[in-house]
Design a protein around this motif. Structure first.
Motif, mmCIF file in Angstrom:
data_model
loop_
_atom_site.group_PDB
_atom_site.id
_atom_site.type_symbol
_atom_site.label_atom_id
_atom_site.label_comp_id
_atom_site.label_asym_id
_atom_site.label_seq_id
_atom_site.Cartn_x
_atom_site.Cartn_y
_atom_site.Cartn_z
ATOM 1 N N ARG A 163 44.026 39.703 46.322
ATOM 2 C CA ARG A 163 44.614 40.670 45.412
ATOM 3 C C ARG A 163 43.866 40.589 44.089
ATOM 4 N NH1 ARG A 163 46.188 41.825 49.755
ATOM 5 N NH2 ARG A 163 48.357 41.950 50.498
ATOM 6 N N MET A 164 43.952 41.632 43.257
ATOM 7 C CA MET A 164 43.186 41.678 42.018
ATOM 8 C C MET A 164 44.055 42.185 40.868
ATOM 9 S SD MET A 164 40.689 44.746 43.379
ATOM 10 C CE MET A 164 39.876 45.065 41.815
ATOM 11 N N SER A 165 43.763 41.685 39.675
ATOM 12 C CA SER A 165 44.539 42.057 38.498
ATOM 13 C C SER A 165 43.694 41.826 37.252
ATOM 14 C CB SER A 165 45.822 41.225 38.420
ATOM 15 O OG SER A 165 46.534 41.502 37.225
ATOM 16 N N LYS A 166 44.035 42.513 36.168
ATOM 17 C CA LYS A 166 43.365 42.277 34.891
ATOM 18 C C LYS A 166 43.980 41.080 34.159
ATOM 19 C CE LYS A 166 40.299 45.591 34.983
ATOM 20 N NZ LYS A 166 40.293 46.723 34.062
ATOM 21 N N SER A 167 45.031 40.489 34.731
ATOM 22 C CA SER A 167 45.720 39.360 34.111
ATOM 23 C C SER A 167 46.164 38.375 35.183
ATOM 24 C CB SER A 167 46.942 39.834 33.316
ATOM 25 O OG SER A 167 47.795 38.746 32.988
ATOM 26 N N PRO A 168 46.132 37.075 34.893
ATOM 27 C CA PRO A 168 46.646 36.114 35.879
ATOM 28 C C PRO A 168 48.147 36.257 36.103
ATOM 29 C CG PRO A 168 46.202 35.018 33.796
ATOM 30 C CD PRO A 168 45.629 36.403 33.685
ATOM 31 N N ASN A 169 48.814 36.993 35.243
ATOM 32 C CA ASN A 169 50.243 37.238 35.405
ATOM 33 C C ASN A 169 50.538 38.460 36.273
ATOM 34 O OD1 ASN A 169 51.498 35.213 33.448
ATOM 35 N ND2 ASN A 169 50.020 36.231 32.108
ATOM 36 N N GLY A 216 55.977 34.492 56.966
ATOM 37 C CA GLY A 216 55.432 33.170 56.695
ATOM 38 C C GLY A 216 54.937 33.058 55.266
ATOM 39 N N ALA A 217 54.848 31.821 54.776
ATOM 40 C CA ALA A 217 54.395 31.553 53.417
ATOM 41 C C ALA A 217 52.924 31.924 53.240
ATOM 42 C CB ALA A 217 54.604 30.081 53.087
ATOM 43 N N HIS A 218 52.524 32.190 51.995
ATOM 44 C CA HIS A 218 51.131 32.493 51.659
ATOM 45 C C HIS A 218 50.355 31.174 51.580
ATOM 46 C CE1 HIS A 218 52.334 36.493 49.474
ATOM 47 N NE2 HIS A 218 52.798 36.412 50.703
ATOM 48 N N GLU A 219 49.528 30.898 52.587
ATOM 49 C CA GLU A 219 48.875 29.593 52.683
ATOM 50 C C GLU A 219 47.590 29.537 51.847
ATOM 51 O OE1 GLU A 219 50.151 27.483 56.643
ATOM 52 O OE2 GLU A 219 48.651 29.010 57.076
ATOM 53 N N CYS A 220 47.234 28.311 51.464
ATOM 54 C CA CYS A 220 45.951 27.986 50.835
ATOM 55 C C CYS A 220 45.597 28.923 49.673
ATOM 56 C CB CYS A 220 44.827 28.008 51.865
ATOM 57 S SG CYS A 220 45.093 26.886 53.242
ATOM 58 N N PRO A 221 46.462 29.055 48.662
ATOM 59 C CA PRO A 221 46.159 29.969 47.557
ATOM 60 C C PRO A 221 44.979 29.492 46.720
ATOM 61 C CG PRO A 221 48.093 28.652 47.046
ATOM 62 C CD PRO A 221 47.750 28.369 48.476
ATOM 63 N N ASP A 222 44.309 30.451 46.111
ATOM 64 C CA ASP A 222 43.141 30.208 45.266
ATOM 65 C C ASP A 222 43.171 31.285 44.182
ATOM 66 O OD1 ASP A 222 40.680 29.473 44.251
ATOM 67 O OD2 ASP A 222 39.523 30.357 45.877
ATOM 68 N N LEU A 223 42.919 30.914 42.943
ATOM 69 C CA LEU A 223 43.015 31.857 41.824
ATOM 70 C C LEU A 223 41.800 31.659 40.922
ATOM 71 C CD1 LEU A 223 44.936 33.993 40.536
ATOM 72 C CD2 LEU A 223 45.954 32.128 39.235
ATOM 73 N N PHE A 224 41.071 32.741 40.612
ATOM 74 C CA PHE A 224 39.884 32.615 39.777
ATOM 75 C C PHE A 224 39.614 33.934 39.062
ATOM 76 C CE2 PHE A 224 38.471 33.934 43.974
ATOM 77 C CZ PHE A 224 37.595 34.967 43.715
ATOM 78 N N GLN A 225 38.741 33.872 38.074
ATOM 79 C CA GLN A 225 38.361 35.035 37.284
ATOM 80 C C GLN A 225 36.876 35.316 37.454
ATOM 81 O OE1 GLN A 225 38.976 34.632 33.034
ATOM 82 N NE2 GLN A 225 39.058 36.837 32.712
ATOM 83 N N MET A 226 36.531 36.592 37.624
ATOM 84 C CA MET A 226 35.150 37.058 37.625
ATOM 85 C C MET A 226 35.086 38.261 36.696
ATOM 86 S SD MET A 226 33.999 36.844 41.668
ATOM 87 C CE MET A 226 32.291 37.313 41.345
ATOM 88 N N GLY A 227 34.389 38.103 35.574
ATOM 89 C CA GLY A 227 34.338 39.186 34.608
ATOM 90 C C GLY A 227 35.717 39.480 34.053
ATOM 91 N N GLU A 228 36.125 40.750 34.077
ATOM 92 C CA GLU A 228 37.423 41.134 33.525
ATOM 93 C C GLU A 228 38.546 41.066 34.551
ATOM 94 O OE1 GLU A 228 36.710 45.970 34.126
ATOM 95 O OE2 GLU A 228 37.145 45.133 32.149
ATOM 96 N N TRP A 229 38.201 40.716 35.795
ATOM 97 C CA TRP A 229 39.194 40.710 36.857
ATOM 98 C C TRP A 229 39.611 39.293 37.242
ATOM 99 C CZ3 TRP A 229 41.737 44.873 38.629
ATOM 100 C CH2 TRP A 229 41.175 46.138 38.405
ATOM 101 N N TRP A 230 40.897 39.140 37.585
ATOM 102 C CA TRP A 230 41.428 37.939 38.208
ATOM 103 C C TRP A 230 41.661 38.226 39.689
ATOM 104 C CZ3 TRP A 230 42.526 33.074 36.186
ATOM 105 C CH2 TRP A 230 42.346 32.939 34.809
ATOM 106 N N TYR A 231 41.445 37.192 40.530
ATOM 107 C CA TYR A 231 41.605 37.347 41.969
ATOM 108 C C TYR A 231 42.506 36.248 42.515
ATOM 109 C CZ TYR A 231 37.647 40.473 41.376
ATOM 110 O OH TYR A 231 36.832 41.488 40.952
ATOM 111 N N LEU A 232 43.447 36.650 43.325
ATOM 112 C CA LEU A 232 44.326 35.735 44.042
ATOM 113 C C LEU A 232 43.985 35.817 45.521
ATOM 114 C CD1 LEU A 232 46.841 33.872 44.315
ATOM 115 C CD2 LEU A 232 48.217 35.971 44.485
ATOM 116 N N ILE A 233 43.605 34.677 46.097
ATOM 117 C CA ILE A 233 43.298 34.597 47.522
ATOM 118 C C ILE A 233 44.399 33.798 48.214
ATOM 119 C CG2 ILE A 233 41.699 33.653 49.245
ATOM 120 C CD1 ILE A 233 39.427 34.146 47.338
ATOM 121 N N TYR A 234 44.812 34.255 49.378
ATOM 122 C CA TYR A 234 45.735 33.474 50.198
ATOM 123 C C TYR A 234 45.529 33.846 51.662
ATOM 124 C CZ TYR A 234 48.705 37.652 50.697
ATOM 125 O OH TYR A 234 49.172 38.909 50.990
#
Length: 476
Positions: free
Chosen positions: A210-216, A180-198
């Motif tokens: 999920r977490m990354s040092k870059s939105p890419n 199934g598709a990744h529903e209700c995505p949300d993307l934000f930055q806290m400090g040096e980390w980016w977070y993708l919620i779905y």
């Protein structure tokens, strides 16, 4: 007794689209009447306001009929991006407003997925923000990428310079995990980390991050990648500038809208989960290593301020009870328990600090317990398995053992270390129950079939030390 965890009269809260401005959390949500199978979409967006997650102002309908999306403000104008479902299609739509109440739809801004990159069947829940690094707007959304197998669930990506013309990009995150598709995505930055919620309902069911040092990307999966369990879904977040909060819903088991319930009625605790329920808010915490945890918001915690009298008596085993300040039991070879003399209030907060020894198999709480210790709800910490579980009375009965195809009803992973104290808080609101441990994990549950009973503590094959056990209510 009115419900503490919000839901509208004669309806339910679906997906929440949070926005914060001028000291108030503006909570747009899908208003679920459940008059048909459309999961609230027909009746569309409603708006709530709150500054404490305890009291809510109902602004009413926004006259937007559609699914989940996002709100942002640019040059004094509010933009709503949302999804619509004409004749089985899934399309992204756009509307604008000067006051968050009255919205003007832009019929020329509606668009579908790009058939070269994405499947046309899933294209919804847009989230839009200004990417400072890229100097353009990004839209991430629920999608399924073209692929050789059915494991196509992904977070799609589009870019724009003006919020009007959008360019299709390769998926932001396409791990080939979920069908199934990744529903209700949300993307934000806290400090040096980016977070993708779905949120997802195939492979596993829950709200993930999920977490990354870059939105890419690349997007790292942490050891524990969910905020809550099965009974918390479609969660999206917003910050007030200091703290970040996560807004989801605890589903009911009232309607059987997916048609999974057994013909033989054994009680609602046996039933499957519905779409929509009561609004639940967790505060998001960031650990030193960048991973995330959740806790109960301070305002919710403090709303339960009236302490109730609490006395215990042993039911099984030998217990050293010094009121509710210190309760101790050594039970290395058996199950031992105490029960309160008073019934557990239907709306209350339970709090305590508990610890255990290395050999302990289980320790925890009994909710609405009967003297048989069978008809009860059980919150159980299992140190040998590093998890916390919730079981209803059906898991204690012979009928449950014969009919349930799995071992527990709900569970959450947590590192459980011998002799280390753990703070446990449990919030009960009629059928609802919200469990928090050590400002680390949350577990949402429902309790339907047992309406009253005692509060209890137990230890199974080990030693328990439980301190400062208290029950608080909102009213006297």
């Amino acid at each position: 007794m009115s419900e503490f965890f919000y839901r509208p009269d004669n309806a339910w809260v679906g997906d929440v689209i949070p926005y914060y401005e001028d000291g108030e959390f503006k909570l747009f949500y899908l208003h679920g009447w459940r008059g048909n199978y459309r999961e609230g979409f027909v009746n569309g967006w409603y708006l709530l306001g709150t500054n404490d997650f305890c009291d809510y102002k109902e602004y009413g309908p926004c006259k937007i009929e559609g699914g989940t999306g996002h709100i942002l403000k640019v040059d004094g104008l509010y933009h709503m991006f949302y999804c619509i479902f004409p004749k089985g299609k899934q399309l992204v739509s756009h509307a604008t407003s000067h006051d968050l109440i009255h919205w003007k739809k832009d019929p020329d801004a509606t668009f579908a997925a790009d058939d070269n990159i994405y499947e046309l069947s899933d294209w919804r829940d847009p989230f839009v923000f200004w990417n400072e690094d890229e100097q353009q707007y990004w839209m991430v959304l629920t999608a399924r990428v073209k692929g050789a197998t059915e494991r196509k669930g992904c977070t799609g990506l589009l870019t724009s310079n003006d919020l009007k013309s959008w360019e299709y990009q390769e998926p932001l995150y396409a791990p080939n995990i979920h069908v199934g598709a990744h529903e209700c995505p949300d993307l934000f930055q806290m400090g040096e980390w980016w977070y993708l919620i779905y949120s997802a309902y195939t492979d596993r069911f829950g709200t993930f991050y999920r977490m990354s040092k870059s939105p890419n990307g690349p997007w790292i999966t942490p050891k524990e990648d969910t905020f809550d369990g099965r009974a918390f879904y479609a969660a999206k977040s917003v910050s007030d500038g200091e703290k970040r909060y996560l807004f989801g819903w605890n589903p009911t088991k009232n309607e059987d809208i997916f048609g999974w319930n057994s013909i033989k009625h054994l009680g609602k605790d046996y039933h499957t989960w519905d779409w929509g329920g009561n609004l639940i808010v967790h505060e998001i915490l960031q650990r030193a290593d960048g991973t995330l945890a959740v806790k109960v918001p301070d305002t919710v915690d403090q709303a339960f301020a009236i302490e109730k009298k609490l006395n215990f008596a042993s039911v099984l085993g030998e217990w050293d009870i010094k009121n509710s300040e210190r309760i101790y039991c050594e039970s290395p070879y058996s199950f031992s328990s105490v029960l309160s003399n008073e019934d557990l209030p239907k709306q209350c907060k339970i709090s305590m600090e508990l610890s255990f020894t290395e050999e302990t198999q289980g320790i925890g709480l009994l909710l609405r317990a009967q003297s048989s210790l069978v008809n009860t709800y059980i919150i159980r910490l299992e140190p040998k398995r590093n998890r916390i579980t919730f079981r209803s009375d059906i898991m204690q009965s012979e009928e449950g053992g014969k009919t349930f195809p799995y071992e527990v009803e709900l569970e959450r992973p947590i590192d459980l270390i011998p002799t280390q104290p753990y703070e446990v808080k449990v919030f009960i609101d009629d059928t609802m129950c919200e469990i928090y441990v050590d400002q680390t994990i949350a577990m949402s549950v429902r309790m339907y079939d047992i309406n009253e009973g005692k509060f209890g503590l137990f230890v199974s094959q080990g030693t328990a030390l439980i301190k400062n056990t208290k029950i608080h209510t909102i009213d006297g």
